[in-house]
Design an enzyme around this catalytic site. Structure first.
Site, PDB file in Angstrom:
ATOM      1  CE  LYS A 206      -5.770  80.262  92.121  1.00  0.00           C
ATOM      2  NZ  LYS A 206      -5.958  80.168  90.704  1.00  0.00           N
ATOM      3  CB  CYS A 260      -0.751  81.266  89.329  1.00  0.00           C
ATOM      4  SG  CYS A 260      -1.656  82.257  88.140  1.00  0.00           S
TER       5      CYS A 260
END
Ligand code: SAJ
Length: 425
Positions: A206, A260
């Site tokens: 991720k 993010c």
């Protein structure tokens, strides 16, 4: 194969809420939990509190089915999913307090055989080093008495519902049985490939995805600065370079925002500052882009001090309502710092109430007393603006397009002096 009938999802935000709705619509009984009573109040009244295409309908359908309930407390379930934010502190270190308290809230309800999944983007080794020890306060051991896995969300805001179902999903277990249980749960609705690995690998995957995108945007932004220096139109140059079969340069802009890409790379820097050097530099380049744009606007406008700027867009990217870590907000501050009066208009969130930002609720208001119109976010509605019509609504004689969304000849034909980021055509 495990067959889950009840799950409890902690965090009803951009990820938890769509995930809860999709599970409920696929026949699973879901309790959606959030500590914020306002959010739960809204949801109970049938209203979603965030803008995401299709979400209101999906949520409504889930409520109607009777399988989705929402509450401010965790309740017992066969599986628990943690989908809370992981922001950073002022010094860029990860703020894991939401993850910690979410894990704590599961402890009293944890039963042997339950599955716990962490979805929040987290520094390497969070699942084994932070979440497992908290859950083990229950007296049960991860991997032996209960199942524990990390499965990052990877959906793109604006396309969350499609990507939630269609994207590949990685599930990293603290042991193989945990990863397999995670697969059994997510295959309820995931149509993309489901790949099993260990928890720390899934965490790295991720972080690597978002970090590589950040670095690629940083090089595009650096190229835009070089192009400014050498009088090159960056958009033409990128267009030509991208004809090469192995080159794919992204778009320069006003910087990188959101919760993010502008955040996650710091988790690697914090975890290994001596090693993650390129990662840090890319972050610094992207963080400095709003100030670079503010300087450019200042130069091309012959000084912004005392001028009124209509700033179009405050969201962190086009067609979303999310203002977190938005470079457009930084740009507004940077222009004010240089003496401009900024009137910001954000159609997706007309009254955000941000400190130090003067926001107006209509485009007409922003335009009506502007000296300069500055396009910061390429929302569809701004892209579609008609230059001649705009000219009638504003005394401004100049526009600056920071994101290459407007056609230069058309705006010039409407009488505007047109400039933009590394723009010749
Ligand atoms: N941006 C540019 N130039 C580009 C692309 C983006 O300046 O060419 C800017 C955007 O304007 C925005 C920021 O970068 O400010 C990030 O936007 P984005 O659309 O690239 O990504 P996010 O933050 O909306 O979502 C990302 C996605 N990650 C990747 O594409 C690798 C998504 O799949 C993740 O699920 C999400 O982060 C997340 O939640 O981690």
């Amino acid at each position: 194969m495990m067959n889950f009938k009840t799950i409890c999802i902690i965090g009803m935000g951009y990820i938890g809420l769509p995930t809860a709705s999709v599970f409920a619509n696929h026949g699973i009984k879901v309790l959606g939990m959030d500590v914020n009573a306002d959010v739960i109040g809204h949801l109970k009244a049938g209203k979603v509190h965030i803008f995401e295409p299709g979400l209101q309908k999906l949520f409504h359908q889930a409520l109607e089915s009777g399988r989705l309930q929402v509450a401010t407390e965790v309740s017992p379930a066969e599986a628990f999913i943690i989908a809370v934010p992981t922001p950073f502190f002022e010094d860029k270190s990860a703020d894991m307090r939401y993850v910690e308290s979410a894990a704590e809230s599961i402890v009293p309800h944890l039963q042997p055989g339950n599955l716990v999944i962490l979805e929040s983007t987290s520094p390497p080794q969070t699942t084994v080093g932070l979440v497992a020890p908290i859950l083990e306060k229950s007296g049960l051991k991860a991997g032996r008495d209960f199942l524990l896995a990390y499965s990052p969300e990877r959906v793109l805001p604006g396309r969350i519902l499609e990507e939630l179902v269609g994207n590949a999903r990685v599930i990293g277990g603290v042991d193989p049985a945990s990863a397999e249980a995670g697969r059994d749960l997510y295959q309820t609705f995931v149509q993309g490939d489901i790949i099993l690995t260990d928890a720390t690998t899934a965490e790295m995957v991720k972080l690597m995805e978002n970090t590589s995108r950040d670095i690629n945007i940083a090089i595009a932004n650096e190229f835009s600065r070089l192009a400014e220096k050498f009088g090159v139109d960056i958009w033409e140059a990128i267009g030509i370079a991208n004809l090469h079969p192995r080159v794919e340069i992204l778009r320069p802009g006003i910087g990188v925002g959101g919760h993010c890409i502008g955040v996650d790379p710091w988790f690697l820097v914090e975890a290994a500052p001596e090693t993650a050097r390129l990662v840090r530099t890319a972050r610094e380049i992207n963080d400095a882009q709003p100030a670079f744009i503010a300087d450019l606007v200042d130069q091309t406008a012959g000084g912004v001090a005392g001028k009124t700027i209509a700033l179009l867009g405050l969201a962190f990217k086009p067609n979303v309502d999310d203002l977190r870590e938005s470079p457009a907000v930084k740009l507004a501050h940077d222009l004010e710092f240089r003496g401009a009066k900024v009137l910001a208009y954000e159609p997706f969130k007309p009254e955000a109430g941000l400190p130090g930002i003067t926001q107006v609720t209509t485009l007409a208001e922003a335009l009506s007393e502007a000296d300069l119109v500055l396009l910061a976010v390429a929302h569809d509605q701004f892209k579609a603006l008609d230059p001649a019509e705009t000219a009638r609504q504003t005394p401004a004689k100049a526009v600056f397009d920071a994101v290459k969304a407007w056609d230069k000849p058309k705006w010039e034909a409407a009488g505007f002096a047109f400039t933009g980021l590394a723009r010749r055509f």
